[in-house]
Design a protein around this motif. Structure first.
Motif, PDB file in Angstrom:
ATOM      1  N   LEU A  97       0.897  -1.087   0.228  1.00  0.00           N
ATOM      2  CA  LEU A  97      -0.055  -0.270   0.152  1.00  0.00           C
ATOM      3  C   LEU A  97       1.035   1.303  -0.192  1.00  0.00           C
ATOM      4  N   MET A  98       1.942   1.270   0.598  1.00  0.00           N
ATOM      5  CA  MET A  98       2.942   2.365   0.497  1.00  0.00           C
ATOM      6  C   MET A  98       3.795   2.583  -0.655  1.00  0.00           C
ATOM      7  N   PHE A  99       4.396   1.421  -1.357  1.00  0.00           N
ATOM      8  CA  PHE A  99       5.468   1.533  -2.131  1.00  0.00           C
ATOM      9  C   PHE A  99       4.935   0.785  -3.426  1.00  0.00           C
ATOM     10  N   GLY A 100       3.600   0.143  -3.434  1.00  0.00           N
ATOM     11  CA  GLY A 100       3.814  -0.777  -4.186  1.00  0.00           C
ATOM     12  C   GLY A 100       3.742   0.448  -5.620  1.00  0.00           C
ATOM     13  N   ASP A 101       3.041   1.692  -5.647  1.00  0.00           N
ATOM     14  CA  ASP A 101       3.002   2.560  -6.942  1.00  0.00           C
ATOM     15  C   ASP A 101       4.239   3.205  -7.325  1.00  0.00           C
ATOM     16  N   THR A 102       5.398   2.613  -6.577  1.00  0.00           N
ATOM     17  CA  THR A 102       7.037   3.034  -6.555  1.00  0.00           C
ATOM     18  C   THR A 102       7.052   2.747  -7.985  1.00  0.00           C
ATOM     19  N   ARG A 103       7.739   4.686  -8.277  1.00  0.00           N
ATOM     20  CA  ARG A 103       8.613   3.847 -10.661  1.00  0.00           C
ATOM     21  C   ARG A 103      10.079   4.249  -9.700  1.00  0.00           C
ATOM     22  N   PHE A 104      10.336   5.300  -9.419  1.00  0.00           N
ATOM     23  CA  PHE A 104      11.439   5.454  -9.392  1.00  0.00           C
ATOM     24  C   PHE A 104      11.912   6.227  -7.572  1.00  0.00           C
ATOM     25  N   VAL A 105      13.316   5.402  -7.940  1.00  0.00           N
ATOM     26  CA  VAL A 105      13.908   5.500  -6.741  1.00  0.00           C
ATOM     27  C   VAL A 105      15.317   6.669  -6.486  1.00  0.00           C
ATOM     28  N   CYS A 106      15.151   8.084  -6.004  1.00  0.00           N
ATOM     29  CA  CYS A 106      16.136   9.207  -6.027  1.00  0.00           C
ATOM     30  C   CYS A 106      16.536   8.773  -5.223  1.00  0.00           C
ATOM     31  N   MET A 107      18.436   8.543  -5.502  1.00  0.00           N
ATOM     32  CA  MET A 107      19.223   8.578  -3.816  1.00  0.00           C
ATOM     33  C   MET A 107      20.264   9.910  -4.238  1.00  0.00           C
ATOM     34  N   GLY A 108      20.271  10.175  -2.974  1.00  0.00           N
ATOM     35  CA  GLY A 108      21.076  11.185  -2.628  1.00  0.00           C
ATOM     36  C   GLY A 108      22.534  11.065  -1.414  1.00  0.00           C
ATOM     37  N   GLY A 109      23.822  12.004  -1.839  1.00  0.00           N
ATOM     38  CA  GLY A 109      24.370  11.490  -0.067  1.00  0.00           C
ATOM     39  C   GLY A 109      23.522  11.770   1.079  1.00  0.00           C
ATOM     40  N   SER A 110      23.526  13.487   1.143  1.00  0.00           N
ATOM     41  CA  SER A 110      22.306  13.754   2.146  1.00  0.00           C
ATOM     42  C   SER A 110      21.352  14.260   2.616  1.00  0.00           C
ATOM     43  N   ALA A 111      20.781  13.507   3.963  1.00  0.00           N
ATOM     44  CA  ALA A 111      19.227  13.537   3.810  1.00  0.00           C
ATOM     45  C   ALA A 111      18.492  15.429   4.070  1.00  0.00           C
ATOM     46  N   VAL A 112      19.244  16.064   4.608  1.00  0.00           N
ATOM     47  CA  VAL A 112      18.962  17.842   4.294  1.00  0.00           C
ATOM     48  C   VAL A 112      18.068  17.202   2.266  1.00  0.00           C
ATOM     49  N   ARG A 113      19.295  16.815   1.157  1.00  0.00           N
ATOM     50  CA  ARG A 113      18.975  17.557   0.413  1.00  0.00           C
ATOM     51  C   ARG A 113      18.062  16.180  -0.009  1.00  0.00           C
ATOM     52  N   ALA A 114      18.068  15.129   0.407  1.00  0.00           N
ATOM     53  CA  ALA A 114      16.437  14.511   0.094  1.00  0.00           C
ATOM     54  C   ALA A 114      15.321  14.855   0.640  1.00  0.00           C
ATOM     55  N   GLU A 115      15.492  15.598   1.360  1.00  0.00           N
ATOM     56  CA  GLU A 115      13.702  16.377   1.944  1.00  0.00           C
ATOM     57  C   GLU A 115      13.845  17.835   0.750  1.00  0.00           C
ATOM     58  N   LYS A 116      14.955  18.068   0.980  1.00  0.00           N
ATOM     59  CA  LYS A 116      14.339  19.322   0.008  1.00  0.00           C
ATOM     60  C   LYS A 116      13.766  18.465  -1.962  1.00  0.00           C
TER      61      LYS A 116
END
Length: 335
Positions: free
Chosen positions: A70-89
């Motif tokens: 239910l939470m993640f079944g529709d996921t099409r892209f996983v975007c990764m970066g080093g910083s937690a702050v950057r991930a939130e932004k």
């Protein structure tokens, strides 16, 4: 071995020809694939089953403790970066760019625990940080892939979006990686598994990389400098990258420039600390993957990052902009 081809001489591996490149790579002989529906994430570990509890420790989630489908079944892209702050932004930028509304008085919050990684879900996209370096990234790759397996997500692509040191290109340029190479300029990722060396090929999805470059200069949008190139992934920031600004140095100025020039001549355009791990994982798991990194400086001219905070922010935004255009393009095709 021959340049660019990895061989391992022990009884626990087998040599497999890559149909796309024609090269041969050694893989674990007992590596298996878990049966899944067409397009779903497939694992290489028969011990992981959907009906048994699987604790994703560093994400603070489990397949039986949460409804991952239910939470993640529709996921099409996983975007990764080093910083937690950057991930939130980036997650907030995705919401704005894709016109995904957030209820009044509420904001994006991370899913699971945040001691190691901060994971955000916005529409069909996960934005998550992987930390610094390949050991940290490897942990995330294992757990995020298992999460998507349990969620029965289909047609997922992985993206690493970040910054790097450039080779022969100006600061602010974005490199769309064609393959990761190690410090020896070999197209493989090396691991020690049960005391033995195992190597995995590091090719990425060339169609995604070419798409990124093609979308960097389109009518109606601000052009973003973007080139194709190989990316060196090293095990540390200083000596492994041939820097002269660390606390110690064990090589001459000529040794340094010879290595950097050799790398450039072989097609390398940037250096960071995750590319081989990420590329090997995507290739091994048959997940389309791309690396989009802006360069902060030209390493052929020096080692110190002297850009202003405003310039650094723009360089990072360049990489995110290319990633956003790829996401928008792929989602539009599916509609």
């Amino acid at each position: 071995f021959f340049f660019g081809i990895c061989f391992i001489m022990d009884g626990s591996t087998k040599e497999v020809a890559n149909p796309r490149s024609g090269s041969v790579v050694s893989v674990a002989d007992n590596e298996t694939v878990i049966d899944s529906e067409e397009g779903e994430i497939q694992l290489g570990n028969p011990n992981i089953q959907r009906q048994k509890e699987d604790i994703l420790y560093h994400l603070g989630l489990s397949n039986l403790g949460s409804d991952l489908a239910l939470m993640f079944g529709d996921t099409r892209f996983v975007c990764m970066g080093g910083s937690a702050v950057r991930a939130e932004k980036f997650a907030n930028k995705l919401a704005t760019r894709l016109s995904i509304s957030i209820p009044t008085g509420m904001g994006l919050t991370s899913v699971g625990k945040t001691e190691r990684f901060s994971l955000f879900k916005i529409g069909p996209i996960i934005s998550v940080n992987h930390g610094m370096g390949m050991p940290s990234m490897s942990i995330l790759l294992h757990e995020i892939t298992k999460l998507l397996f349990h969620a029965k997500a289909r047609g997922v692509s992985f993206m690493r979006i970040g910054t790097s040191g450039g080779l022969g290109i100006p600061a602010g340029t974005v490199v769309a990686t064609t393959e990761g190479v190690n410090g020896k300029l070999e197209s493989c990722y090396e691991q020690i598994v049960l005391g033995k060396e195992v190597k995995h090929e590091t090719l990425l999805d060339t169609d995604l990389a070419k798409l990124a470059v093609s979308l960097s200069n389109v009518a109606g949008k601000e052009p973003v400098p973007c080139v194709l190139g190989k990316t060196i992934g090293t095990n540390d920031f200083y000596e492994g990258q041939g820097r002269f600004d660390g606390a110690v140095v064990s090589y001459s100025a000529q040794d340094r420039i010879d290595w950097l020039q050799k790398a450039y001549d072989s097609g390398v355009r940037n250096i960071e600390m995750e590319s081989t791990c990420f590329a090997a994982w995507c290739h091994r798991m048959k997940i389309p993957g791309m690396i989009i990194c802006a360069v902060l400086l030209n390493r052929l001219e020096g080692d110190q990052v002297t850009a202003t905070p405003e310039q650094l922010q723009q360089y990072s935004a360049n990489a995110q902009e290319i990633a956003l255009r790829v996401i928008e393009h792929k989602l539009a095709i599916e509609q």
